[in-house]
Enzyme design. Sequence first.
Site, PDB file in Angstrom:
ATOM      1  N   PRO A 186     -23.291 -64.676 -30.225  1.00  0.00           N
ATOM      2  CA  PRO A 186     -23.906 -64.794 -31.554  1.00  0.00           C
ATOM      3  C   PRO A 186     -25.369 -65.182 -31.558  1.00  0.00           C
ATOM      4  O   PRO A 186     -25.990 -65.166 -32.602  1.00  0.00           O
ATOM      5  CB  PRO A 186     -23.063 -65.880 -32.218  1.00  0.00           C
ATOM      6  CG  PRO A 186     -22.611 -66.740 -31.093  1.00  0.00           C
ATOM      7  CD  PRO A 186     -22.407 -65.823 -29.921  1.00  0.00           C
ATOM      8  N   CYS A 320     -17.752 -68.873 -19.683  1.00  0.00           N
ATOM      9  CA  CYS A 320     -17.121 -70.122 -20.126  1.00  0.00           C
ATOM     10  C   CYS A 320     -15.676 -70.125 -19.639  1.00  0.00           C
ATOM     11  O   CYS A 320     -14.759 -70.543 -20.329  1.00  0.00           O
ATOM     12  CB  CYS A 320     -17.219 -70.294 -21.640  1.00  0.00           C
ATOM     13  SG  CYS A 320     -16.806 -68.835 -22.591  1.00  0.00           S
TER      14      CYS A 320
END
Length: 767
Positions: A186, A320
Amino acid sequence: MGRRSRGRRLQQQQQQQRPGSAEDGGKRNGAGWEGGYPEIVKENKLFEHYYQELKIVPEGEWDQFMGALREPLPATLRITGYKSHAKEILHCLKNKYFKELEDLEVDGQKVEVPQPLSWYPEELAWHTNLSRKILRKSPQLEKFHQFLVSETESGNISRQEAVSMIPPLLLNAHPHHKILDMCAAPGSKTTQLIEMLHADMNVPFPEGFVIANDVDNKRCYLLVHQAKRLGSPCIMVVNHDASCIPRLQMDVNGRKEVLFYDRILCDVPCSGDGTMRKNIDVWKKWSTLNSLQLHGLQLRIATRGAEQLVEGGRMVYSTCSLNPIEDEAVIASLLEKSEGALELADVSSELPGLKWVPGLSQWKVMTKDGQWFASWDDVPHNRHTQIRPTMFPPKDPEKLQAMHLERCLRILPHHQNTGGFFVAVLVKKSSMPWNKRPPKLQGEPAVPQASVPLNPVEPPVGSTSDPSELESKLAPGISDTEAMERAENVENSGSKKDGVCGPPPSKKMKLFGFKEDPFVFIPEDDPLFPPIQKFYALDPSFPKTNLLTRTTEGKKRQLYMVSKELRNVLLNNSERMKVINTGIKVWCRNNSGEEFDCAFRLAQEGIYTLYPFINSRIITVSLEDIQVLLTQENPFFRKLSSEAYSQVKDMAKGSVVLKYQPDPTKPDALQCPIVLCGWRGKASVRTFVPRNERLHYLRMMGLEVPAGKKRESAGGAPGAGAASPAEPEDGVDAASPAEPEDGAGAEQEAGLDTASGGDLAGAGLPR
């Protein structure tokens, strides 16, 4: 009665007979029901078995590791470092909002005063033990939460997870670097990169730029919204599959050369098991299958990034995920096939204060049903499509040792109360081995597709008719010179207007999304520009060739600006890339502008870029003047200080610049410069500033802004999501479909842009 209806009725009857159904308030005794939703149990035996077997956690720390994963993630925030207001925001946070949190209790839990992240430079990143849920819903924290929301929308604060701040820092970007963010949405990391470009705020156009890419068309608009808050002319958002992102070219002294990037951020899609603290769905959905399915894509993206990196450049690969199949296995495979062209950089001393564990050099592969394989030789033939040889560590001990996989960083949640993360920094020493072939001679036939060696790691999937995609899919087997020649052939195969950078023809569009307007650069002899130049007394050094619009027909409503380097990229690659957005708005047309000697007024979004070139229409104001201008709608000239009044009284009607310059002899006063767009009317003056930016300046001056006043938006309800073609975001003047070229340009009389000042009441011409 149909079968489905009978099934529904039976289901309803069973529901009514169950204990703890709707009759007892939706709560189920001991089963964790609340409002009809089951509470997710934070247990996954397969997850624990897998990571205990791989020994990713140091001995004796397993219980702390699992305990941290079950706790909610603390809220973290980052102050944007490229605006000169960063120090003022930090001062405001420390001396006002953080002090109000002292000795405060929420739901019986003592609120800890936020602390700076020890490894982030200049105390510009902070964390607190408050979860995002408590921040949003607690009445005692409403003022602090309002501050965070408003400053976030103004682009002065980014609410970003701590570990996601690490990759841009390790990229070590400078203002002259050409940067590619391969999987950018994002956009929190992208904004960090933009800040690094603008380290010196006195330079309106840094030499470098950021090209931010994402494969998801809709997420690209979220990316635009994030990037636009920073108002940089050096950012371009594009929409491509990162694993075959086109090779671009630039004009260098009259000849076209392939664009190689100085810095590449490769934050790839991953299984995300390091995000369990905020995405609790991962607890029940976790399986090794996700990692096995993503490994090939991650390797292709990393390989494509390495190909486009300049020699001596730096690429950061991050996920992640804690899984070595997505982490060390990708790095090891990339290093192995680079044959020495890439090496892992030792960055252990670059972020002092950050705790991490070294990368693994040995690991095994486990299927979703718990079956282990220690090497490729052990994998049965029927598993070869699911498990690939690149998922295992190299067999040769010397080769494995030379890779220095211990230089990878794995961040574990319990060490510094963060999410889980993996990051590796690669430096390019020479061209990739498949790009070292000598260029073919002029006039030689093109290499047949069958004779081009494909990437040995992953077989090609599907096919394409797009020459740019074909070039990128064959990239592992062609030289840079060949790629450039193919690109030129594509460029020259169709007719193209000078200065018009439209989207690729529809037959080449493999990605679905909104149809973009073209990017049209203003010709040097355009009659539109001389009145603007005269009215604002623009400096001769003003780069007018960098001005563009988003329409080829009719009146030009808005003028946008890009840096010289991005102009070069746009003009030389319009056939090869799908550009979603670039440029910042610097001027907007007034509907009745001709009567004010200039048809265009200044736009607040681009004023910090434009201001250094403006030599006229500038009113120097005091801090008291700023307060009057931001709190009153159309203040009369007499309400301004005598110095400001003497400047404005004889000025012609029209757009003006309002400039506050701090006084270093008064350290207690606001110490950051402020530049605002305004309008000089017959007897009054006003500002054209978005509401959140208005509140920001007032806060910096120590004025309390009433809480609870709802944001008024030209584009829809408060809290609207990303800027999209259907719903413009309040205060976002983007050169994108969010604001059509013939859309809300200016109010009928005042020339007020609804997207940047539509929240103001009585938006008429100042008296």
